[in-house]
Design an enzyme around this catalytic site. Structure first.
Site, PDB file in Angstrom:
ATOM      1  N   TYR A  95       0.829  -1.218   0.000  1.00  0.00           N
ATOM      2  CA  TYR A  95       0.000   0.000   0.000  1.00  0.00           C
ATOM      3  C   TYR A  95       0.856   1.258   0.000  1.00  0.00           C
ATOM      4  O   TYR A  95       0.497   2.271  -0.576  1.00  0.00           O
ATOM      5  CB  TYR A  95      -0.970  -0.008   1.199  1.00  0.00           C
ATOM      6  CG  TYR A  95      -2.152  -0.910   0.918  1.00  0.00           C
ATOM      7  CD1 TYR A  95      -3.288  -0.408   0.300  1.00  0.00           C
ATOM      8  CD2 TYR A  95      -2.097  -2.263   1.203  1.00  0.00           C
ATOM      9  CE1 TYR A  95      -4.360  -1.236  -0.007  1.00  0.00           C
ATOM     10  CE2 TYR A  95      -3.151  -3.105   0.902  1.00  0.00           C
ATOM     11  CZ  TYR A  95      -4.282  -2.580   0.295  1.00  0.00           C
ATOM     12  OH  TYR A  95      -5.325  -3.400  -0.014  1.00  0.00           O
ATOM     13  N   GLU A 137      -8.114  -6.849   5.036  1.00  0.00           N
ATOM     14  CA  GLU A 137      -7.266  -7.954   4.566  1.00  0.00           C
ATOM     15  C   GLU A 137      -6.578  -8.669   5.732  1.00  0.00           C
ATOM     16  O   GLU A 137      -6.404  -9.887   5.689  1.00  0.00           O
ATOM     17  CB  GLU A 137      -6.261  -7.421   3.527  1.00  0.00           C
ATOM     18  CG  GLU A 137      -6.990  -7.097   2.225  1.00  0.00           C
ATOM     19  CD  GLU A 137      -6.304  -6.086   1.327  1.00  0.00           C
ATOM     20  OE1 GLU A 137      -5.067  -5.973   1.372  1.00  0.00           O
ATOM     21  OE2 GLU A 137      -7.018  -5.392   0.564  1.00  0.00           O
ATOM     22  N   TYR A 189     -13.636 -18.749  -4.934  1.00  0.00           N
ATOM     23  CA  TYR A 189     -12.741 -19.126  -6.034  1.00  0.00           C
ATOM     24  C   TYR A 189     -11.357 -19.529  -5.532  1.00  0.00           C
ATOM     25  O   TYR A 189     -10.996 -19.246  -4.384  1.00  0.00           O
ATOM     26  CB  TYR A 189     -12.609 -17.976  -7.048  1.00  0.00           C
ATOM     27  CG  TYR A 189     -12.230 -16.645  -6.432  1.00  0.00           C
ATOM     28  CD1 TYR A 189     -10.927 -16.339  -6.093  1.00  0.00           C
ATOM     29  CD2 TYR A 189     -13.216 -15.683  -6.179  1.00  0.00           C
ATOM     30  CE1 TYR A 189     -10.597 -15.126  -5.516  1.00  0.00           C
ATOM     31  CE2 TYR A 189     -12.894 -14.457  -5.600  1.00  0.00           C
ATOM     32  CZ  TYR A 189     -11.584 -14.182  -5.267  1.00  0.00           C
ATOM     33  OH  TYR A 189     -11.261 -12.980  -4.686  1.00  0.00           O
ATOM     34  N   TYR A 205     -10.378 -18.844 -10.383  1.00  0.00           N
ATOM     35  CA  TYR A 205     -11.364 -19.779 -10.958  1.00  0.00           C
ATOM     36  C   TYR A 205     -12.367 -20.182  -9.886  1.00  0.00           C
ATOM     37  O   TYR A 205     -11.967 -20.614  -8.792  1.00  0.00           O
ATOM     38  CB  TYR A 205     -10.669 -21.050 -11.472  1.00  0.00           C
ATOM     39  CG  TYR A 205      -9.753 -20.776 -12.642  1.00  0.00           C
ATOM     40  CD1 TYR A 205     -10.274 -20.601 -13.924  1.00  0.00           C
ATOM     41  CD2 TYR A 205      -8.380 -20.670 -12.464  1.00  0.00           C
ATOM     42  CE1 TYR A 205      -9.434 -20.321 -14.992  1.00  0.00           C
ATOM     43  CE2 TYR A 205      -7.546 -20.392 -13.536  1.00  0.00           C
ATOM     44  CZ  TYR A 205      -8.082 -20.215 -14.798  1.00  0.00           C
ATOM     45  OH  TYR A 205      -7.263 -19.931 -15.855  1.00  0.00           O
ATOM     46  N   GLY A 270     -22.616 -18.759 -19.876  1.00  0.00           N
ATOM     47  CA  GLY A 270     -21.439 -19.543 -20.271  1.00  0.00           C
ATOM     48  C   GLY A 270     -20.745 -20.201 -19.093  1.00  0.00           C
ATOM     49  O   GLY A 270     -21.378 -20.827 -18.238  1.00  0.00           O
TER      50      GLY A 270
HETATM   51  C1  HEM Z   1      -7.598  -5.519  -7.850  1.00  0.00           C
HETATM   52  C2  HEM Z   1      -8.519  -1.224  -5.865  1.00  0.00           C
HETATM   53  C3  HEM Z   1      -4.310  -1.412  -3.511  1.00  0.00           C
HETATM   54  C4  HEM Z   1      -3.035  -5.116  -6.325  1.00  0.00           C
HETATM   55  C5  HEM Z   1      -8.221  -4.360  -7.479  1.00  0.00           C
HETATM   56  C6  HEM Z   1      -9.530  -3.980  -7.910  1.00  0.00           C
HETATM   57  C7  HEM Z   1      -9.788  -2.785  -7.368  1.00  0.00           C
HETATM   58  C8  HEM Z   1      -8.636  -2.382  -6.584  1.00  0.00           C
HETATM   59  C9  HEM Z   1     -11.039  -1.990  -7.524  1.00  0.00           C
HETATM   60  C10 HEM Z   1     -10.442  -4.810  -8.813  1.00  0.00           C
HETATM   61  C11 HEM Z   1     -11.163  -5.837  -7.979  1.00  0.00           C
HETATM   62  C12 HEM Z   1     -12.074  -6.751  -8.778  1.00  0.00           C
HETATM   63  O1  HEM Z   1     -11.542  -7.613  -9.474  1.00  0.00           O
HETATM   64  O2  HEM Z   1     -13.275  -6.600  -8.678  1.00  0.00           O
HETATM   65  C13 HEM Z   1      -7.473  -0.936  -5.020  1.00  0.00           C
HETATM   66  C14 HEM Z   1      -7.423   0.217  -4.138  1.00  0.00           C
HETATM   67  C15 HEM Z   1      -6.250   0.155  -3.473  1.00  0.00           C
HETATM   68  C16 HEM Z   1      -5.551  -1.016  -3.947  1.00  0.00           C
HETATM   69  C17 HEM Z   1      -8.511   1.255  -4.014  1.00  0.00           C
HETATM   70  C18 HEM Z   1      -5.672   1.093  -2.457  1.00  0.00           C
HETATM   71  C19 HEM Z   1      -6.384   1.723  -1.553  1.00  0.00           C
HETATM   72  C20 HEM Z   1      -3.588  -2.427  -4.083  1.00  0.00           C
HETATM   73  C21 HEM Z   1      -2.234  -2.776  -3.738  1.00  0.00           C
HETATM   74  C22 HEM Z   1      -1.860  -3.810  -4.545  1.00  0.00           C
HETATM   75  C23 HEM Z   1      -2.998  -4.112  -5.392  1.00  0.00           C
HETATM   76  C24 HEM Z   1      -1.436  -2.095  -2.646  1.00  0.00           C
HETATM   77  C25 HEM Z   1      -0.538  -4.524  -4.592  1.00  0.00           C
HETATM   78  C26 HEM Z   1       0.495  -4.059  -5.129  1.00  0.00           C
HETATM   79  C27 HEM Z   1      -4.174  -5.531  -6.975  1.00  0.00           C
HETATM   80  C28 HEM Z   1      -4.229  -6.678  -7.845  1.00  0.00           C
HETATM   81  C29 HEM Z   1      -5.550  -6.800  -8.272  1.00  0.00           C
HETATM   82  C30 HEM Z   1      -6.274  -5.730  -7.661  1.00  0.00           C
HETATM   83  C31 HEM Z   1      -3.054  -7.551  -8.211  1.00  0.00           C
HETATM   84  C32 HEM Z   1      -6.134  -7.853  -9.181  1.00  0.00           C
HETATM   85  C33 HEM Z   1      -5.850  -7.532 -10.556  1.00  0.00           C
HETATM   86  C34 HEM Z   1      -6.334  -8.647 -11.426  1.00  0.00           C
HETATM   87  O3  HEM Z   1      -6.116  -9.809 -11.065  1.00  0.00           O
HETATM   88  O4  HEM Z   1      -6.884  -8.308 -12.429  1.00  0.00           O
HETATM   89  N1  HEM Z   1      -7.694  -3.390  -6.665  1.00  0.00           N
HETATM   90  N2  HEM Z   1      -6.325  -1.647  -4.875  1.00  0.00           N
HETATM   91  N3  HEM Z   1      -4.013  -3.262  -5.079  1.00  0.00           N
HETATM   92  N4  HEM Z   1      -5.419  -4.987  -6.873  1.00  0.00           N
HETATM   93 FE1  HEM Z   1      -5.876  -3.371  -5.836  1.00  0.00          FE
END
Ligand code: HEM
Length: 383
Positions: A95, A137, A189, A205, A270
């Site tokens: 973060y 978390e 999942y 998945y 699907g």
């Molecule tokens: C996914 C917001 C911090 C890594 C997401 C999603 C949102 C989001 C909206 C999409 C969730 C979904 O699939 O419905 C945020 C916000 C953060 C934050 C508002 C800070 C306040 C972080 C941090 C990391 C991170 C610190 C790590 C470096 C990821 C990853 C995904 C994700 C890897 C999934 C992407 C994927 O598999 O497509 N986050 N996030 N996020 N976030 Fe964050």
């Protein structure tokens, strides 16, 4: 602590962020990955290519800014995202890194409009939002008990089977470390991770069976014609075999059944049938399958997965198969809804968009509609 003055600045700059959200997000990711290339292993590069992840981030920024006075209304979203973060091993240290590059991207994009006051207000707002995520978390990692200390674990593929006219691969997976299988709820999942050309790729998945303490079961659709190709699905379908091991994180997700409903309407598009199938089986195990109606859309007639299983679980009048020549309609939905129906949907973003529009035209309460998709959920929000 965020002050009233900071909140005012944050809220008043929302329109500016809305206008520039795409540029802020793309600057942010470009600089983040340049400085921390290891994070390419965490973010789903397919979602990055189709723009869903940057859009999800941008939409979250708007929402958080608009609700900075009462972030509690965002808690359901925050839990959904928190589960994904936990499944991908996002930790508090990340973060700080993300906050740094986000603020830099805002400063670069807004240029002289990013005054020290504006940047300071957004910095405090980001910390406020981040601490809510970190707390959620922390709770999710703690729920895993000792397993919460683990990173990705190895699972062995004990069965690999082609189903649904050979378009879908079903896997049964067992823990390799001999420890007890971590329990999960129907609808959750499993996140699988594969390595290709020096990078890790992750993909969530849905689990297709309720918890059975022996195997995790998932079904994988290979998208041969779609661009960009889903790296994980293709890699598993083509290059993983029975006896191989694969990396996974433990089950996650908050798309789960509410208890005590008098009617459950499941709407699958699907491969979206996977999560809903687990839920239907779970209700069957609990002697509640008579409360179920399933609408299952596939583009081509006869192409659905798990059809025999569905027919063994449900009576004819409980199962409505649909296809391109007989698509989902508002009238069909209306005829299946009661005021108490809890609706569970899973499918592609466009399929869910259509179904959600019809449900809202039927005045069905949004609080009784739950959905899961295969793309970042907040990318579905309309600006
Ligand atoms: C996914 C917001 C911090 C890594 C997401 C999603 C949102 C989001 C909206 C999409 C969730 C979904 O699939 O419905 C945020 C916000 C953060 C934050 C508002 C800070 C306040 C972080 C941090 C990391 C991170 C610190 C790590 C470096 C990821 C990853 C995904 C994700 C890897 C999934 C992407 C994927 O598999 O497509 N986050 N996030 N996020 N976030 Fe964050």
């Amino acid at each position: 602590m965020i002050t009233e003055a900071d909140k005012e600045i944050v809220k008043s700059t929302v329109p500016l962020l809305r206008e520039n959200a795409k540029e802020i997000a793309s600057t942010f990711y470009r600089d983040l990955f340049k400085a921390h290339p290891a994070l390419l292993n965490t973010f789903n590069q397919t979602n990055m290519k189709i723009g869903a992840q940057p859009l999800a981030l941008a939409n979250t920024i708007y929402l958080a800014a608009e609700n900075i006075d009462h972030l509690d209304v965002l808690m359901p979203w925050i839990y959904t995202i928190g589960h994904k973060h936990r499944a991908l091993m996002v930790k508090p240290i990340h973060y700080r890194i993300v906050g740094h590059f986000l603020l830099n991207a805002i400063a670069k994009t807004l240029d002289d409009k990013a005054t020290p006051e504006v940047l300071n207000a957004w910095s405090v707002a980001y910390s406020t939002i981040a601490s809510v995520f970190i707390d959620v978390e922390k709770e999710l990692y703690a729920d895993l008990g000792e397993d919460g200390q683990e990173n990705f674990i190895s699972l062995k593929i004990v069965k690999k089977e082609l189903i649904a006219n050979e378009t879908i691969t079903a896997l049964a997976l067992e823990r390799c470390d001999g420890r007890a299988m971590c329990p999960y709820l129907a609808g959750q999942y499993l996140t699988l991770r594969v390595q290709k050309e020096g990078l890790f790729y992750n993909r969530h998945y849905s689990l297709t069976h309720p918890f059975n303490s022996k195997t995790y079961n998932v079904a994988i659709k290979q998208e041969k014609d779609e661009q960009p190709l889903g790296v994980v699905s293709n890699e598993i379908t083509e290059n993983f075999f029975e006896g191989d091991t694969i990396l996974a994180s433990l089950p996650a997700g908050n798309f789960v059944l509410v208890n005590d409903a008098s009617h459950y309407l499941f709407i699958a598009g699907g491969i979206g049938i996977t999560a809903l199938l687990a839920m239907i089986k779970d209700l069957k195990n609990k002697g509640k399958s008579d409360l179920v109606t399933l609408i299952y859309y596939v583009s081509r007639k006869g192409q659905g997965a798990f059809i025999e299983e569905i027919q063994s679980l449900l009576d004819k009048d409980q199962y409505i198969p649909l296809d391109k020549s007989n698509p989902l309609t508002k009238d069909l939905l209306q005829s299946k809804l009661t005021s108490n129906t809890q609706v569970y949907m899973c499918g592609s973003p466009s399929f869910l968009d259509t179904a959600r529009t019809y449900l809202s035209e039927c005045n069905h309460p949004e609080s009784q509609v739950y959905f899961e998709t295969f793309q970042p959920r907040l990318s579905l929000l309309k600006n």
